[in-house]
Scaffold this active site. Structure first.
Site, PDB file in Angstrom:
ATOM      1  N   CYS A 130     -10.295  29.815  73.795  1.00 27.90           N
ATOM      2  CA  CYS A 130     -11.038  30.815  73.995  1.00 27.90           C
ATOM      3  C   CYS A 130     -12.432  30.408  73.500  1.00 27.90           C
ATOM      4  O   CYS A 130     -12.778  29.562  72.746  1.00 27.90           O
ATOM      5  CB  CYS A 130     -10.511  31.724  72.540  1.00 27.90           C
ATOM      6  SG  CYS A 130     -11.373  33.483  72.528  1.00 27.90           S
ATOM      7  N   CYS A 179      -0.539  30.252  70.852  1.00 30.48           N
ATOM      8  CA  CYS A 179      -0.177  29.927  72.184  1.00 30.48           C
ATOM      9  C   CYS A 179      -0.952  28.541  72.721  1.00 30.48           C
ATOM     10  O   CYS A 179      -0.996  28.454  73.859  1.00 30.48           O
ATOM     11  CB  CYS A 179       0.240  31.070  72.829  1.00 30.48           C
ATOM     12  SG  CYS A 179      -1.250  32.303  72.918  1.00 30.48           S
ATOM     13  N   CYS A 210      -3.375  36.185  73.877  1.00 24.54           N
ATOM     14  CA  CYS A 210      -2.521  35.096  74.200  1.00 24.54           C
ATOM     15  C   CYS A 210      -2.692  34.807  75.596  1.00 24.54           C
ATOM     16  O   CYS A 210      -3.106  35.793  76.352  1.00 24.54           O
ATOM     17  CB  CYS A 210      -0.916  35.536  73.638  1.00 24.54           C
ATOM     18  SG  CYS A 210      -0.463  37.132  74.498  1.00 24.54           S
TER      19      CYS A 210
END
Length: 137
Positions: A90, A86, A12
């Protein structure tokens, strides 16, 4: 010959609440059978105190944990990468499983508000554990 140990990365943005709680639950419940990491793209200075208190209520100590920076190497070293709903970006690598768990952010929330988030995370982690470590037949 034993099976290779699966590895899971929880991500996150601040690595101060959801990902820390998820990593702690998986570490606790897997009893060392899964390699567990957590990280964030913009780590906070410290783990959310309400998350620390909420986890202490269920017997898991987060007080010594610190937020960590997300790196491509950490993602590459993980079999499963779980983002915490969130909108975090990535790096994507072939052969890695990516999941996104939609969870409220405990940042700035009271202990009372963090408890249901903690409980939802535990339910997700228990389901993941069943998937990663099926009982022997």
């Amino acid at each position: 010959m034993s099976e290779p140990q699966p590895s899971v990365l929880f991500v996150c943005v601040h690595n101060a609440g959801r990902s820390q709680m998820a990593a702690a639950f998986l570490t606790h419940l897997s009893q060392g059978r899964i390699e567990v990491r957590s990280a964030g793209s913009a780590p906070a200075d410290a783990v959310n105190p309400a998350a620390v208190r909420a986890m202490a209520e269920v017997g898991i100590d987060l007080s010594t944990q610190t937020p960590k920076i997300l790196t491509p190497e950490t993602v590459r070293a993980s079999d499963v990468v779980i983002t915490m709903g969130c909108g975090d970006t990535c790096p994507v690598f072939p052969g890695t499983t990516y999941l996104d768990w939609k969870l409220d952010d405990p940042a700035g929330q009271s202990l009372e508000a963090v408890r249901p988030i903690r409980d939802a995370i535990e339910q997700h982690v228990r389901a993941l554990l069943t998937r990663l470590l099926p009982e022997p037949t």
